[in-house]
Design a protein around this motif. Structure first.
Motif, PDB file in Angstrom:
ATOM      1  N   VAL A 132       0.838  -1.203   0.000  1.00  0.00           N
ATOM      2  CA  VAL A 132       0.000   0.000   0.000  1.00  0.00           C
ATOM      3  C   VAL A 132       0.866   1.243   0.000  1.00  0.00           C
ATOM      4  CG1 VAL A 132      -1.703   1.310   1.323  1.00  0.00           C
ATOM      5  CG2 VAL A 132      -1.934  -1.167   1.110  1.00  0.00           C
ATOM      6  N   ASP A 133       1.937   1.218   0.789  1.00  0.00           N
ATOM      7  CA  ASP A 133       2.857   2.358   0.838  1.00  0.00           C
ATOM      8  C   ASP A 133       3.443   2.638  -0.543  1.00  0.00           C
ATOM      9  OD1 ASP A 133       4.568   4.211   2.653  1.00  0.00           O
ATOM     10  OD2 ASP A 133       6.064   3.129   1.469  1.00  0.00           O
ATOM     11  N   LEU A 134       3.834   1.600  -1.255  1.00  0.00           N
ATOM     12  CA  LEU A 134       4.412   1.778  -2.591  1.00  0.00           C
ATOM     13  C   LEU A 134       3.384   2.334  -3.575  1.00  0.00           C
ATOM     14  CD1 LEU A 134       6.530  -1.493  -2.760  1.00  0.00           C
ATOM     15  CD2 LEU A 134       7.439   0.844  -2.775  1.00  0.00           C
ATOM     16  N   LEU A 135       2.150   1.877  -3.497  1.00  0.00           N
ATOM     17  CA  LEU A 135       1.115   2.404  -4.390  1.00  0.00           C
ATOM     18  C   LEU A 135       0.846   3.878  -4.093  1.00  0.00           C
ATOM     19  CD1 LEU A 135      -1.417  -0.571  -4.478  1.00  0.00           C
ATOM     20  CD2 LEU A 135       0.044   0.223  -6.345  1.00  0.00           C
ATOM     21  N   CYS A 136       0.839   4.246  -2.825  1.00  0.00           N
ATOM     22  CA  CYS A 136       0.633   5.655  -2.463  1.00  0.00           C
ATOM     23  C   CYS A 136       1.795   6.517  -2.938  1.00  0.00           C
ATOM     24  CB  CYS A 136       0.466   5.796  -0.950  1.00  0.00           C
ATOM     25  SG  CYS A 136      -1.084   5.127  -0.306  1.00  0.00           S
ATOM     26  N   ARG A 137       2.978   5.944  -2.979  1.00  0.00           N
ATOM     27  CA  ARG A 137       4.151   6.690  -3.457  1.00  0.00           C
ATOM     28  C   ARG A 137       4.162   6.812  -4.975  1.00  0.00           C
ATOM     29  NH1 ARG A 137       9.586   4.909  -1.723  1.00  0.00           N
ATOM     30  NH2 ARG A 137       9.999   6.896  -2.733  1.00  0.00           N
ATOM     31  N   ALA A 138       3.460   5.920  -5.646  1.00  0.00           N
ATOM     32  CA  ALA A 138       3.397   5.985  -7.105  1.00  0.00           C
ATOM     33  C   ALA A 138       2.423   7.061  -7.580  1.00  0.00           C
ATOM     34  CB  ALA A 138       2.983   4.624  -7.669  1.00  0.00           C
ATOM     35  N   TYR A 139       1.557   7.528  -6.706  1.00  0.00           N
ATOM     36  CA  TYR A 139       0.481   8.444  -7.087  1.00  0.00           C
ATOM     37  C   TYR A 139       0.955   9.681  -7.859  1.00  0.00           C
ATOM     38  CZ  TYR A 139      -3.461  11.675  -6.688  1.00  0.00           C
ATOM     39  OH  TYR A 139      -4.456  12.572  -6.966  1.00  0.00           O
ATOM     40  N   PRO A 140       2.034  10.359  -7.456  1.00  0.00           N
ATOM     41  CA  PRO A 140       2.376  11.610  -8.142  1.00  0.00           C
ATOM     42  C   PRO A 140       2.734  11.466  -9.618  1.00  0.00           C
ATOM     43  CG  PRO A 140       3.509  11.455  -6.032  1.00  0.00           C
ATOM     44  CD  PRO A 140       2.930  10.104  -6.319  1.00  0.00           C
ATOM     45  N   VAL A 141       3.221  10.298 -10.025  1.00  0.00           N
ATOM     46  CA  VAL A 141       3.771  10.200 -11.375  1.00  0.00           C
ATOM     47  C   VAL A 141       3.140   9.123 -12.256  1.00  0.00           C
ATOM     48  CG1 VAL A 141       6.017  11.176 -10.745  1.00  0.00           C
ATOM     49  CG2 VAL A 141       5.644   8.722 -10.521  1.00  0.00           C
ATOM     50  N   VAL A 142       2.460   8.151 -11.665  1.00  0.00           N
ATOM     51  CA  VAL A 142       1.846   7.069 -12.455  1.00  0.00           C
ATOM     52  C   VAL A 142       0.458   7.514 -12.905  1.00  0.00           C
ATOM     53  CG1 VAL A 142       0.984   4.699 -12.356  1.00  0.00           C
ATOM     54  CG2 VAL A 142       3.169   5.284 -11.286  1.00  0.00           C
ATOM     55  N   PRO A 292       9.549  13.928   6.559  1.00  0.00           N
ATOM     56  CA  PRO A 292       9.119  12.664   5.943  1.00  0.00           C
ATOM     57  C   PRO A 292      10.251  12.010   5.163  1.00  0.00           C
ATOM     58  CG  PRO A 292       8.238  14.535   4.729  1.00  0.00           C
ATOM     59  CD  PRO A 292       8.866  15.099   5.969  1.00  0.00           C
ATOM     60  N   SER A 293      10.381  10.698   5.340  1.00  0.00           N
ATOM     61  CA  SER A 293      11.411   9.963   4.600  1.00  0.00           C
ATOM     62  C   SER A 293      10.983   9.740   3.151  1.00  0.00           C
ATOM     63  CB  SER A 293      11.688   8.620   5.276  1.00  0.00           C
ATOM     64  OG  SER A 293      10.498   7.864   5.394  1.00  0.00           O
ATOM     65  N   ASN A 294       9.660   9.756   2.909  1.00  0.00           N
ATOM     66  CA  ASN A 294       9.137   9.589   1.550  1.00  0.00           C
ATOM     67  C   ASN A 294       8.101  10.678   1.274  1.00  0.00           C
ATOM     68  OD1 ASN A 294      10.550   7.153   0.724  1.00  0.00           O
ATOM     69  ND2 ASN A 294       9.286   6.070   2.203  1.00  0.00           N
ATOM     70  N   PRO A 295       8.544  11.889   0.960  1.00  0.00           N
ATOM     71  CA  PRO A 295       7.597  12.981   0.759  1.00  0.00           C
ATOM     72  C   PRO A 295       6.701  12.813  -0.456  1.00  0.00           C
ATOM     73  CG  PRO A 295       9.824  13.663   0.170  1.00  0.00           C
ATOM     74  CD  PRO A 295       9.935  12.325   0.844  1.00  0.00           C
ATOM     75  N   ASP A 296       7.039  11.863  -1.335  1.00  0.00           N
ATOM     76  CA  ASP A 296       6.206  11.621  -2.509  1.00  0.00           C
ATOM     77  C   ASP A 296       4.943  10.822  -2.167  1.00  0.00           C
ATOM     78  OD1 ASP A 296       8.803   9.918  -2.333  1.00  0.00           O
ATOM     79  OD2 ASP A 296       7.301   8.528  -3.103  1.00  0.00           O
ATOM     80  N   HIS A 297       4.852  10.281  -0.954  1.00  0.00           N
ATOM     81  CA  HIS A 297       3.680   9.513  -0.521  1.00  0.00           C
ATOM     82  C   HIS A 297       2.456  10.426  -0.521  1.00  0.00           C
ATOM     83  CE1 HIS A 297       1.020   7.119   1.977  1.00  0.00           C
ATOM     84  NE2 HIS A 297       1.900   6.126   2.022  1.00  0.00           N
ATOM     85  N   HIS A 298       1.368   9.970  -1.129  1.00  0.00           N
ATOM     86  CA  HIS A 298       0.194  10.834  -1.304  1.00  0.00           C
ATOM     87  C   HIS A 298      -0.411  11.300   0.015  1.00  0.00           C
ATOM     88  CE1 HIS A 298      -3.135  12.745  -3.228  1.00  0.00           C
ATOM     89  NE2 HIS A 298      -4.028  11.932  -2.678  1.00  0.00           N
ATOM     90  N   PHE A 299      -0.299  10.479   1.056  1.00  0.00           N
ATOM     91  CA  PHE A 299      -0.891  10.847   2.335  1.00  0.00           C
ATOM     92  C   PHE A 299       0.154  11.358   3.328  1.00  0.00           C
ATOM     93  CE2 PHE A 299      -3.827   7.607   0.562  1.00  0.00           C
ATOM     94  CZ  PHE A 299      -4.920   8.441   0.378  1.00  0.00           C
ATOM     95  N   VAL A 300       1.202  11.963   2.789  1.00  0.00           N
ATOM     96  CA  VAL A 300       2.232  12.623   3.593  1.00  0.00           C
ATOM     97  C   VAL A 300       2.341  14.064   3.116  1.00  0.00           C
ATOM     98  CG1 VAL A 300       4.704  12.733   4.091  1.00  0.00           C
ATOM     99  CG2 VAL A 300       3.537  10.527   4.098  1.00  0.00           C
ATOM    100  N   THR A 340      12.520  16.965 -16.185  1.00  0.00           N
ATOM    101  CA  THR A 340      11.350  16.212 -15.737  1.00  0.00           C
ATOM    102  C   THR A 340      10.934  16.688 -14.338  1.00  0.00           C
ATOM    103  OG1 THR A 340      12.714  14.452 -14.786  1.00  0.00           O
ATOM    104  CG2 THR A 340      12.023  14.213 -17.094  1.00  0.00           C
ATOM    105  N   SER A 341       9.768  16.247 -13.910  1.00  0.00           N
ATOM    106  CA  SER A 341       9.246  16.699 -12.619  1.00  0.00           C
ATOM    107  C   SER A 341       8.936  15.520 -11.713  1.00  0.00           C
ATOM    108  CB  SER A 341       7.972  17.521 -12.828  1.00  0.00           C
ATOM    109  OG  SER A 341       7.367  17.841 -11.592  1.00  0.00           O
ATOM    110  N   ASN A 342       9.147  15.707 -10.419  1.00  0.00           N
ATOM    111  CA  ASN A 342       8.775  14.671  -9.453  1.00  0.00           C
ATOM    112  C   ASN A 342       7.384  14.927  -8.869  1.00  0.00           C
ATOM    113  OD1 ASN A 342       9.315  16.889  -7.811  1.00  0.00           O
ATOM    114  ND2 ASN A 342      10.320  15.685  -6.227  1.00  0.00           N
ATOM    115  N   ALA A 343       6.743  16.022  -9.302  1.00  0.00           N
ATOM    116  CA  ALA A 343       5.378  16.334  -8.846  1.00  0.00           C
ATOM    117  C   ALA A 343       4.648  17.072  -9.968  1.00  0.00           C
ATOM    118  CB  ALA A 343       5.413  17.165  -7.573  1.00  0.00           C
ATOM    119  N   PRO A 344       4.369  16.370 -11.074  1.00  0.00           N
ATOM    120  CA  PRO A 344       3.824  17.047 -12.254  1.00  0.00           C
ATOM    121  C   PRO A 344       2.479  17.726 -12.019  1.00  0.00           C
ATOM    122  CG  PRO A 344       3.787  14.645 -12.516  1.00  0.00           C
ATOM    123  CD  PRO A 344       4.617  14.935 -11.327  1.00  0.00           C
ATOM    124  N   MET A 345       1.627  17.174 -11.163  1.00  0.00           N
ATOM    125  CA  MET A 345       0.322  17.808 -10.950  1.00  0.00           C
ATOM    126  C   MET A 345       0.463  19.138 -10.226  1.00  0.00           C
ATOM    127  SD  MET A 345      -2.166  14.541 -10.149  1.00  0.00           S
ATOM    128  CE  MET A 345      -0.994  13.689  -9.087  1.00  0.00           C
TER     129      MET A 345
END
Length: 429
Positions: A132-142, A292-300, A340-345
């Motif tokens: 679940v953590d990995l899927l939430c981290r994929a949110y910004p770019v997938v 946060p250790s993973n700021p790309d996580h959607h719920f962080v 490229t961007s790590n937060a395209p939205m």
């Protein structure tokens, strides 16, 4: 792409007092210690403080800041860190790789066998939480469609475990895991314009959080409600949902996000004073949370997101200079050296903000260029993009109705709006 943690508390204080960086620098120099020590604070120094490049100013500047603001340096976001400690933590898995890592996790024979078994072991729960953590981290770019399909597949696999032989503790953990996955599903449904499905997922995630007394999960469900209301133009509902969610969020990322959503709702209503206060509260709460250790996580919630939210809030408040400052920094913070961007939205929204600002200032060419840049970004929340593009379309048609460039952007906007209503995203390709 800067790798420092932005000092959002200092920035929030300056914004709330409606000072430019140059004005704040002048006031610091004019303090008693500034005069005595002949300080030479300038706009660039303030920028470096706010960017996090300097985490602990020299003694004289700290004293001058306290004399000017009445606050201690720590309450303005400064920390006496050792060299290098103010840098962002680099993620061990990049967001684009998170989806692949999640697939590899499920591809292991051990987990596949566990998911088919009637008993749930500790290893299974840990693996599911990691997935679940990995899927939430994929949110910004997938892409939203890809993430929706993968999330639905995982939910179908996990739901079967709830009916198996499990203890009460295991049942609770599974509900929490399923709740986070359902909340993520609601977000991608909404990105795709699937409003009813998104609301169903949101309500389900809330109910799972309520059953197990998980305040943060419930709070994120309220945040989703505030987000939906913001996009749909129900601005009073944004503030109500955000404030209701804060009552259960505790000291968490959800509390920061809800406070910033409240600020955006207040900005839409036009309440500058209360919006500024909410932005400052959000910065203060964020400062108390661990980096946060993973700021790309959607719920962080990370510090760069505060800057992004502030950009849109000030755009809606028609504070053009402040909005431009935050929008430009949002793009800078999220753009890699290769472009490229790590937060395209976030970057897409920042381009819309800049387009609106240029339109107000009379620069049609730059306004349309920024707007079209937003449409050219691959990872998009089509619902949010159409909502924000509508803001720019209205600004262009108000000031430049008969111009060919205005019509060009309007045609692009109408195509996106049609793609959203028909759920035919390929119309934008």
């Amino acid at each position: 792409m800067p790798d420092y943690i932005p000092n959002v508390q200092l920035r929030a204080w300056r914004n709330e007092h409606r000072l430019t960086r140059a004005e704040m620098a002048e006031q610091i120099n004019a303090t008693p210690i500034g005069v005595t020590e002949r300080l030479v604070c300038d706009e660039e120094r303030i920028r470096r403080w706010e960017a996090g490049e300097v985490s602990w100013p020299h003694t004289a500047y700290r004293l001058a800041l306290t004399q000017r603001t009445g606050l201690q340096p720590e309450d303005l976001g400064f920390r006496p860190n050792r060299r290098g400690q103010n840098r962002l933590v680099e993620a061990t898995v990049m967001p684009m790789d998170a989806l692949r890592a999640e697939a590899d996790l499920y591809g292991t024979m051990e987990l596949a066998q566990q998911l088919q078994a009637s008993d749930v072991g500790t290893g299974t729960l840990e693996a599911l939480a990691e997935a679940v953590d990995l899927l939430c981290r994929a949110y910004p770019v997938v892409s939203a469609a890809t993430l929706r399909d993968r999330t639905q597949k995982r939910l179908a696999q996990i739901n079967g475990l709830l009916g198996g032989r499990i203890t009460l503790d295991q049942h609770r953990e599974l509900l929490v895991i399923t709740g986070w996955l359902t909340a993520l599903l609601g977000c991608v449904h909404y990105d795709l314009g699937e409003r009813e499905e998104a609301e169903t997922a949101r309500r389900t995630a809330y109910e799972m959080g309520r059953q197990v007394g998980h305040g943060e999960l419930m709070a994120w469900a309220y945040e989703m409600s505030a987000w939906f209301a913001l996009v749909e133009g129900r601005y009073e509902d944004v503030v109500i949902a955000a404030r209701t969610g804060q009552a259960v969020a505790g000291q968490s990322s959800a509390m920061v996000q809800l406070t910033l959503q409240e600020a955006r709702g207040l900005a839409r209503i036009g309440d500058r004073r209360e919006a500024d206060k909410a932005l400052t509260r959000g910065a203060d709460i964020l400062a108390k949370l661990p980096t946060p250790s993973n700021p790309d996580h959607h719920f962080v919630f990370d510090h760069a997101k505060w800057v992004f939210y502030a950009a849109t809030a000030y755009t809606w408040l028609e504070d053009n200079d402040r909005a431009e400052e935050h929008a430009l920094e949002t793009i800078q913070m999220h753009t890699r050296p290769d472009g490229t961007s790590n937060a395209p939205m976030r970057v897409a929204d920042a381009h819309i903000d800049l387009g609106i600002i240029h339109a107000r200032r009379g620069n049609l060419d730059a306004a349309v260029e920024q707007g079209l840049n937003a449409f050219d970004i691959d990872r998009r929340s089509l619902t949010d993009l159409v909502h924000r593009a509508g803001d720019l379309d209205r600004a262009l048609r108000q000031h430049y109705r008969r111009e060919a460039l205005t019509q060009e952007f309007h045609d692009r906007y109408v195509t996106a709006r049609r793609a959203l209503s028909l759920r035919q995203h390929d119309l934008l390709d």
